[in-house]
Design an enzyme around this catalytic site. Structure first.
Site, PDB file in Angstrom:
ATOM      1  N   TRP B 101     -37.379  13.296 -18.362  1.00 36.76           N
ATOM      2  CA  TRP B 101     -39.212  13.269 -18.506  1.00 36.76           C
ATOM      3  C   TRP B 101     -39.717  12.453 -17.590  1.00 36.76           C
ATOM      4  O   TRP B 101     -40.905  12.483 -17.182  1.00 36.76           O
ATOM      5  CB  TRP B 101     -39.597  13.366 -19.925  1.00 36.76           C
ATOM      6  CG  TRP B 101     -38.848  14.349 -20.866  1.00 36.76           C
ATOM      7  CD1 TRP B 101     -38.034  14.355 -21.645  1.00 36.76           C
ATOM      8  CD2 TRP B 101     -38.970  15.818 -20.567  1.00 36.76           C
ATOM      9  NE1 TRP B 101     -37.530  15.536 -22.222  1.00 36.76           N
ATOM     10  CE2 TRP B 101     -38.071  16.397 -21.626  1.00 36.76           C
ATOM     11  CE3 TRP B 101     -39.704  16.648 -19.720  1.00 36.76           C
ATOM     12  CZ2 TRP B 101     -37.975  17.859 -21.480  1.00 36.76           C
ATOM     13  CZ3 TRP B 101     -39.699  18.249 -19.713  1.00 36.76           C
ATOM     14  CH2 TRP B 101     -38.721  18.814 -20.693  1.00 36.76           C
ATOM     15  N   ASP B 168     -45.634   8.035 -22.432  1.00 34.92           N
ATOM     16  CA  ASP B 168     -45.337   9.094 -22.881  1.00 34.92           C
ATOM     17  C   ASP B 168     -44.576   8.986 -24.469  1.00 34.92           C
ATOM     18  O   ASP B 168     -43.359   8.719 -24.413  1.00 34.92           O
ATOM     19  CB  ASP B 168     -44.527   9.862 -21.883  1.00 34.92           C
ATOM     20  CG  ASP B 168     -43.998  11.216 -22.608  1.00 34.92           C
ATOM     21  OD1 ASP B 168     -44.346  11.740 -23.684  1.00 34.92           O
ATOM     22  OD2 ASP B 168     -43.346  12.357 -21.653  1.00 34.92           O
ATOM     23  N   LYS B 192     -43.543  17.678 -32.150  1.00 27.48           N
ATOM     24  CA  LYS B 192     -42.633  16.931 -32.674  1.00 27.48           C
ATOM     25  C   LYS B 192     -42.978  16.178 -34.105  1.00 27.48           C
ATOM     26  O   LYS B 192     -42.756  16.700 -35.314  1.00 27.48           O
ATOM     27  CB  LYS B 192     -41.746  15.752 -31.827  1.00 27.48           C
ATOM     28  CG  LYS B 192     -41.275  16.950 -30.670  1.00 27.48           C
ATOM     29  CD  LYS B 192     -40.898  15.958 -29.352  1.00 27.48           C
ATOM     30  CE  LYS B 192     -40.531  16.691 -28.326  1.00 27.48           C
ATOM     31  NZ  LYS B 192     -39.544  17.452 -28.011  1.00 27.48           N
TER      32      LYS B 192
END
Lengths: 355, 355
Positions: B101, B168, B192
């Site tokens: 990511w 992030d 999440k």
């Protein structure tokens, strides 16, 4: 008290959708899992998203030239993504300005290329749909808004033009039979006739892409989502499931039946607006929207009293857009005629009381 | 069969969230309306979105220098929006590359300005978090990924730097006490630890904005959403409601308690990985993630049999990321220790059968 929801969006959905969606949140298909915890990389979600894409393709009579995407960010994001992806820096896009949302689309397009507003009813308060315009020969696409939620007008006939048509159909998609092949690109926020807020339907003729030179960030590039079948990153799982359920309902009804119901509901409310001396319709008769009926009290002093009367009768969401005032009855697919009859009854009772 | 969901995301949420969310879909607060049909312009939704924003501000100990937004498009969109909004064309952004990511974030940033990857563990299969790096004096911001779901590493200590940190935190936000003021910008896909897929939390120190010259489309400009209190256009109503419910649950637990539970769950699984000869952990011990434990079968031939054993025991979502293979046990906040114990029991039973 059961309320009747005339809100412009998020809006009423079929009762069966609420029921099935709620069950899925508790336990999806007896899997022992909530839909909310299901990964988008499972066969379970594949069935949902590709089922929804297939229903759209089927009801729009699409062929393989087209792709169907479920994105995010609402129609407001598409105002920018359309020119970002389709309009070369030296190209010209034509826009028909029929209301607040068209105007916002124009503003975003100007960041990317030349924009020609070929027709506008802004000076007449967006009370009608302008029908005479010239595109010129250098038009990359013609952008239009098929239904205008704020003023309450609707484009009942698509203009015949050579350029690909890009249509914001957020508020009247699937309200009647349609041929998606009449369009180069269609977009629609889900939260009216497609499903729950949180996803945006985009239908695109693929040959329109790849003609701009600018760099497009990955998530803003339609080609990313086409390549990954709308599963490039984690999509809004639950809103897409609500679309799948709603589209199943639409298909089961049939677009012909839905169109007839929408016509009957619109006739019912507009006939009352025209008959009842307390109320006056806002828009030109020929361009009245079958989705959003706008009207005012002939005597503006009565508006707050009437609004209160509506609330007491359980009719909510009827206050006109904050830029307009007056009233707006939104009657998307999932509103049944009995709901509109309640509203008409309230209008008639209001007339009797004041008569 | 009740399944236990170890999926990396969308992921398990607290059971109370499923229950309350399902009830709201049927009838929100006894209003006679589904949450799915409620307009974002109502007091009902104001309470939800501003409630959720307030909980984030509270748990992150934010002050008025910061704003809290619920946007869409996932962390993948933020990879582009961050440099779009923060990185001047002639500026330099520093990135720590700790996995898949981070790498995607780097690629997007390169469209907007200079990007310096100041540290990377790519060549070592992202098995550890690199800790030694120099930013230089011209760093607009330092971007990092606090937890890496694919390889299973976590940054247990924030680096001490002068530049604003852009983080992030999609996969470990609210997994332990935190001070949001340590960051210039935080973003996290909700699916999440925050709530349901379909919305993205963004926390931003407002003085970082307004320093780029480029034109930013309205919906991609953080200032639009700050000005309109995250209500510029129709937001994803239901996903945000799920965040509100989940954040209430997080606050009721307390971040200290949540951190202790996460530590206990991670100890349980990592101790078994280290004890059981059939399995080998993937990452460096010091950088092991408390959210996603990655491991392989010491004998790769056993992997498909073990995966089948897990499925039969109702443990799902444990297959490693498609780029990695092996196994990944995701144990976000809503996973209780009893769930992890079931997994450990399966590992021990597998050892006995093959022993």
């Amino acid at each position: 008290m059961k309320r009747i929801n005339f809100c412009a969006g998020p809006a009423i959905l079929p009762p069966s959708v609420y029921k099935q969606a709620a069950e899925a949140v508790v336990d999806y298909k007896g899997l022992g899992l909530s839909l909310l915890e299901i990964s988008h990389r499972t066969d379970w979600f594949d069935e949902i998203i590709h089922g929804a894409r297939g229903l759209v393709a089927d009801m729009m009579q699409l062929n393989d030239d087209y792709d169907v995407l479920f994105l995010t960010g609402g129609a407001s994001s598409q105002f920018a993504l359309v020119p970002f992806n389709l309009l070369p820096t030296n190209g010209t896009a034509c826009y028909i300005d029929t209301g607040r949302w068209s105007d916002k689309a124009v503003k975003e397009a100007k960041l990317f290329g030349n924009v020609k507003v070929v027709a506008s009813s802004a000076k007449e308060g967006y009370k009608h749909i302008p029908k005479n315009f010239e595109l010129g020969t250098d038009c990359t696409y013609l952008h239009l808004t098929t239904n205008n939620t704020v003023s309450g007008t609707q484009m009942h006939q698509l203009p015949e033009v050579q350029a690909p048509i890009v249509a914001d159909m957020s508020s009247d998609i699937f309200s009647k039979p349609m041929d998606g092949k009449d369009y180069g690109l269609i977009y629609a926020g889900a939260q009216k006739n497609v499903g729950a807020a949180g996803t945006t339907l985009v239908v695109i003729r693929k040959d329109l892409l790849g003609k701009v030179q600018r760099a497009i960030p990955t998530m803003l590039d339609y080609r990313t989502h086409i390549k990954h079948l709308s599963l490039f990153n984690t999509p809004p799982v639950f809103p897409i499931y609500c679309c799948y359920l709603t589209l199943q309902w639409v298909q089961a009804q049939g677009l012909e039946t839905i169109a007839a119901n929408n016509k009957a509901k619109a006739d019912l409310i507009y006939n009352e607006i025209d008959r009842n001396g307390l109320f006056t319709g806002y828009t030109a008769l020929a361009d009245r929207s079958l989705m959003n009926a706008t009207f005012v009290c002939t005597n503006p002093d009565l508006e707050s009293t009437f609004l209160q009367t509506l609330e007491e009768a359980g009719c909510i969401g009827l206050k006109g857009h904050r830029s307009m005032g007056g009233f707006r009855a939104s009657m998307y697919n999932a509103m049944d005629i009995a709901g509109v009859q309640v509203l008409v009854d309230v209008m008639q009772e209001f007339e009797r009381k004041l008569g």
